[in-house]
Design an enzyme around this catalytic site. Structure first.
Site, PDB file in Angstrom:
ATOM      1  N   LYS A  30       0.619  -5.897   4.334  1.00 47.07           N
ATOM      2  CA  LYS A  30       0.452  -4.464   4.679  1.00 47.07           C
ATOM      3  C   LYS A  30      -0.704  -4.396   5.296  1.00 47.07           C
ATOM      4  O   LYS A  30      -1.851  -4.741   5.595  1.00 47.07           O
ATOM      5  CB  LYS A  30       0.375  -3.416   3.791  1.00 47.07           C
ATOM      6  CG  LYS A  30       0.882  -1.993   4.408  1.00 47.07           C
ATOM      7  CD  LYS A  30      -0.927  -1.132   4.694  1.00 47.07           C
ATOM      8  CE  LYS A  30      -0.792  -0.377   6.190  1.00 47.07           C
ATOM      9  NZ  LYS A  30      -2.266   0.496   5.767  1.00 47.07           N
ATOM     10  N   GLY A  33      -5.539  -0.298   9.536  1.00 39.97           N
ATOM     11  CA  GLY A  33      -7.088   0.322   9.532  1.00 39.97           C
ATOM     12  C   GLY A  33      -8.373  -0.602   9.892  1.00 39.97           C
ATOM     13  O   GLY A  33      -7.629  -1.182  11.357  1.00 39.97           O
ATOM     14  N   GLY A  66      -2.344   3.379  13.604  1.00 35.62           N
ATOM     15  CA  GLY A  66      -2.297   5.141  13.599  1.00 35.62           C
ATOM     16  C   GLY A  66      -3.271   5.708  14.860  1.00 35.62           C
ATOM     17  O   GLY A  66      -3.336   6.508  15.825  1.00 35.62           O
ATOM     18  N   ASP A 183       1.893   2.320   4.115  1.00 34.81           N
ATOM     19  CA  ASP A 183       1.671   2.044   2.322  1.00 34.81           C
ATOM     20  C   ASP A 183       3.298   2.002   1.905  1.00 34.81           C
ATOM     21  O   ASP A 183       3.266   1.233   1.501  1.00 34.81           O
ATOM     22  CB  ASP A 183       0.535   2.359   1.873  1.00 34.81           C
ATOM     23  CG  ASP A 183      -0.806   2.819   2.167  1.00 34.81           C
ATOM     24  OD1 ASP A 183      -1.166   1.513   2.835  1.00 34.81           O
ATOM     25  OD2 ASP A 183      -0.955   3.635   2.870  1.00 34.81           O
ATOM     26  N   LYS A 242      -2.558   5.886  -2.197  1.00 37.38           N
ATOM     27  CA  LYS A 242      -2.071   3.980  -2.004  1.00 37.38           C
ATOM     28  C   LYS A 242      -1.984   3.291  -3.961  1.00 37.38           C
ATOM     29  O   LYS A 242      -1.448   2.588  -3.358  1.00 37.38           O
ATOM     30  CB  LYS A 242      -4.035   3.365  -1.260  1.00 37.38           C
ATOM     31  CG  LYS A 242      -4.018   3.741  -0.076  1.00 37.38           C
ATOM     32  CD  LYS A 242      -5.469   3.303   0.629  1.00 37.38           C
ATOM     33  CE  LYS A 242      -5.175   3.496   2.308  1.00 37.38           C
ATOM     34  NZ  LYS A 242      -4.221   2.506   2.984  1.00 37.38           N
TER      35      LYS A 242
END
Length: 288
Positions: A30, A33, A66, A183, A242
């Site tokens: 995944k 970030g 995002g 997630d 998470k």
């Protein structure tokens, strides 16, 4: 850094048991970030993925996007609104989300893998109705809860020798498109694939007993211990969902789940192919 040929050979020998362990197994990564924004880290992540693939690991890359969505919404004059960390997604916003995730972000990652010598095919949760979803909450608009996972498109891509790169969109029977939490999507996909491991790249070094002390990293957490750590406040705030995804992934069939620091160069290889590893591993005791 100068490394002698002997040192290179020793590194490969030390990695051999881990290569044998993972060869032929599915590993879901995944990706999000800071590692997704910083170009050097992005190159590092793609190199790790390609190397794992070359030694026989079946890597599935699941990504969010995002910051890119927020940037694009700003460019077209739409405000980003969040409720409990989830993006409020009206019809105009979900169109932008689809364009950014399934288009810009997904295809740029595919292109980067190909340019670095790998083979990749981009998919979204809409393709083959991979991620069936329904509205999570009317207040959030087109934010989806996953109701069903069809991993056949992913398996077909792996069988042909490509790395599946999956953007986290879902759809319902009527064709409505939903923004799905990355997630959760990665955990669901990894579970449906009964993956050997799920590796979540984050902006932290793992679970810390003391958030101000990097040396307090908890390297292993048995899933039954996770709730106690939440009750004690060691796992708190944005880490709670998470960690819940990590625990759920193991409940859904994944053998091990890792939260690792995506800001560390080659963190994926350090975790999978070395003695020390990096970050926090979630697991279930054998026999449970």
């Amino acid at each position: 850094m100068n490394i002698s040929n002997a040192d290179r050979a020793e590194i490969l020998v030390q990695a051999l048991p881990y290569i044998k362990k993972y060869t032929g197994k599915i590993v879901v990564i995944k990706y999000g970030g800071n590692a997704m924004i910083n170009e050097d880290l992005k190159n590092s992540v793609m190199s790790d993925i390609i190397l794992l693939t070359l030694v026989g690991v079946k890597v599935v890359l699941v990504h969010g996007g995002g910051p890119e969505i927020t940037e694009m919404l700003g460019r077209v004059g739409l405000e980003s609104k969040f409720v409990n960390g989830l993006r409020v997604t009206d019809k105009d916003t979900v169109d932008i989300v689809q364009m950014v995730l399934a288009g810009k972000v997904n295809k740029s990652l595919v292109n980067l893998i190909e340019r670095k010598g790998g083979k990749a095919i981009g998919l979204s949760g809409i393709d083959g109705h991979m991620l069936r979803a329904e509205a999570k909450d009317e207040k959030l608009g087109f934010v989806g809860d996953i109701t069903k996972v069809n991993v056949q498109p992913i398996l077909d891509v792996i069988e042909k020798g490509y790395i599946p790169v999956v953007s986290t969109l879902g759809c319902d029977k009527e064709g409505n498109v939903y923004n799905v939490n990355a997630d959760t999507a990665a955990a669901k996909i990894a579970g449906a694939l009964t993956a050997e491991s799920l590796i979540s790249l984050t902006d932290i070094s793992g679970i810390l007993k003391d958030v101000n002390d990097p040396a307090s990293l908890i390297s292993h957490i048995e899933v039954d211990e996770a709730k106690s750590l939440m009750d004690e406040g060691i796992i708190s705030g944005g880490m709670i969902p998470k960690v819940e995804c990590c625990v759920n992934a193991i409940d859904w069939g994944v053998r091990k789940v890792f939260i690792i620091d995506g800001r560390v160069e080659h963190s994926i290889l350090i975790e999978t192919l070395t003695d020390e590893g990096i970050g926090t591993m979630f697991y279930r005791k054998k026999g449970e």
